[in-house]
Design an enzyme around this catalytic site. Structure first.
Site, PDB file in Angstrom:
ATOM      1  CG  PHE A  97       1.192  -2.615  -0.195  1.00 16.48           C
ATOM      2  CD1 PHE A  97       1.815  -2.694  -1.435  1.00 16.48           C
ATOM      3  CD2 PHE A  97       1.967  -2.761   0.949  1.00 16.48           C
ATOM      4  CE1 PHE A  97       3.192  -2.911  -1.531  1.00 16.48           C
ATOM      5  CE2 PHE A  97       3.341  -2.972   0.860  1.00 16.48           C
ATOM      6  CZ  PHE A  97       3.950  -3.053  -0.374  1.00 16.48           C
TER       7      PHE A  97
ATOM      8  CG  ASP B  59      -2.230   1.261  -3.758  1.00 16.20           C
ATOM      9  OD1 ASP B  59      -2.623   0.296  -3.092  1.00 16.20           O
ATOM     10  OD2 ASP B  59      -2.034   1.195  -5.000  1.00 16.20           O
TER      11      ASP B  59
ATOM     12  CG  ASN C 154       7.658   1.168  -5.194  1.00 19.95           C
ATOM     13  OD1 ASN C 154       7.442   0.476  -4.205  1.00 19.95           O
ATOM     14  ND2 ASN C 154       8.281   0.707  -6.269  1.00 19.95           N
ATOM     15  CB  ALA C 155       4.683   0.433  -0.433  1.00 20.53           C
TER      16      ALA C 155
ATOM     17  CG  ASP D 240      -3.649  -6.160   2.340  1.00 17.88           C
ATOM     18  OD1 ASP D 240      -3.276  -7.323   2.084  1.00 17.88           O
ATOM     19  OD2 ASP D 240      -4.803  -5.750   2.097  1.00 17.88           O
TER      20      ASP D 240
ATOM     21  CB  CYS E  60      -3.343 -12.059  -0.648  1.00 20.40           C
ATOM     22  SG  CYS E  60      -2.416 -11.031  -1.773  1.00 20.40           S
TER      23      CYS E  60
END
Ligand code: SAH
Length: 393
Positions: free
Chosen positions: A225, A247, A273-274, A294, A334
């Protein structure tokens, strides 16, 4: 002044600044959406001044404990106070620099976010009252900073909660710059104020880039990400043995690649896509010494927390399997709805499944220009942990 009487036991009596519709005992006068209103307690005592939006679940947000108008002078004073905190807490030397000048309730400006990129400012107005006062806010910024330009990036989905139009982007003052490089801890990174994610960069992570970079020397690094490559570039500069970064956004990866070039650094950037990428690496039995996770918030509300945790756990499980012994995981969430305890519990679950023992090296948070008010838990959202895998346990 029109206003609201707030029910007993409402959160505002416990230090919070919001009044939910269920907490309103009575509306007096005839307040209009976006008006400044007076707040009173159930004994008719004034408890402050708020902005009002009957179309929002949060009908009132207090911005002062006194009687206060939202005039030019008010905005100037609030921005000055916000600036003082940035200058002292970020130890800003020569201005202009890169920082979030105003962060909503945390700076006594509910719904106002202002990011500074050198001579350019980017404004978001996420509440109706502040949206209606964009011109005053712009004027206050012009008076204080004489900027080259003030842009509006009002494309946040949060605006829907206040019944505000989405996708309102434009120039409020001066000129919109072409994408331009800024200096981050001595690295050049391109910002695209009109087109980038958020208002250009993830300013909340700037200090953490440096902290993670310090661990990277000689290491095989994976940045998941990565967006425009903040972590990856700091690791490459620190002398990592190799850096891979992923990412899903093609434009983000293009910018990240340009950033690597700008700084003469080598990073393997991939647009993917991670989740798939990590799965593939796991299948290949790849190994890394430092992995950064992240991800985006995965959840905008409380209801989606369970699904979000499943997503978090999957990437953590994969990452822990990909880490060498004494490897370091730098992981961030987050999402305000996933608190410290829940986040750590999920990490422990993933560690059990991956059969790894972890040692906590450090905790990270949002940068100081995103101030946290303990009485307003919503102001804390970014939490990060540095964890080390212990061998042979
Ligand atoms: N570490 C970055 C910020 C990450 S924000 C920095 O400091 O700049 C989250 C990022 O995840 C965004 O760039 C978004 O494009 C990306 N993203 C969202 N879903 C993804 C997915 N499934 N796979 C990979 N990247 C994803």
């Amino acid at each position: 002044m029109s206003g609201l009487v707030v029910k007993p036991r409402a959160r505002i009596y416990h230090g919070h600044e919001w009044v939910y519709s269920s907490e309103v005992q009575k509306v007096f006068g005839d307040p209009q959406p976006g008006d400044v209103v007076s707040l009173k307690d159930f004994r008719d005592r004034r408890i402050g001044t708020a902005i009002y939006n009957p179309d929002s679940q949060i009908v009132a947000r207090r911005f002062s404990r006194r009687k206060q108008d939202l005039d030019l002078d008010f905005f100037r004073r609030r921005f000055e106070r916000a600036l003082d905190w940035r200058v002292s807490s970020l130890k800003l030397g020569t201005l202009p620099a890169l920082y979030r000048l105003a962060w909503s309730e945390s700076d006594g400006l509910p719904g106002v976010i202002v990011d500074r990129y050198g001579d350019h400012f980017v404004l978001q107005t996420l509440t109706l009252a502040m949206d209606q006062r964009k011109n005053l806010i712009t004027q206050a910024l012009v008076d204080l900073f004489s900027p080259a330009g003030i842009l509006e990036r009002n494309d946040s989905p949060i605006r829907a909660a206040e019944n505000l139009e989405l996708d309102v982007n434009g120039v409020l003052y001066g000129a919109a710059p072409d994408p331009f490089p800024v200096d981050i801890n001595g690295l050049k990174m391109e910002v695209d104020l009109m087109g980038g994610q958020k208002t250009g960069l993830y300013l909340d992570q700037l200090d953490n880039y440096a902290a993670v970079g310090e661990l990277a020397k000689g290491k095989r690094v994976l940045d998941c990400f990565c967006n425009q490559g903040g972590f990856a570039l700091h690791c490459a500069r620190a002398g990592a043995a190799e850096v891979t970064a992923v990412d899903i956004s093609e434009p983000a990866i293009e910018t990240a690649s340009r950033n690597a070039e700008l700084n003469g650094l080598a990073v393997n950037f991939t647009a993917a896509n991670a989740f798939d990428f990590l799965k593939r690496l796991d299948g290949e039995k790849a190994q890394f010494d430092l992995i950064i996770l992240d991800p985006p918030s995965f959840t905008r509300n409380r209801k989606a927390v369970k699904d979000a945790l499943r997503g978090y756990k999957e990437i953590h499980l994969r990452a822990l399997r990909l880490l060498s012994d004494h490897g370091t995981l730098a992981t961030y969430s987050c999402s305000h709805h996933i608190g410290h305890d829940l986040f750590m519990e999920m990490i422990c679950d993933a560690a059990v499944d991956a059969r790894r023992t972890l040692r906590l090296l450090d905790r990270h948070s949002q940068r100081k220009d995103h101030p946290i008010l303990p009485s307003l838990p919503e102001s804390e959202y970014l939490k990060g942990y540095l964890l080390q895998t212990l061998p042979g346990w």
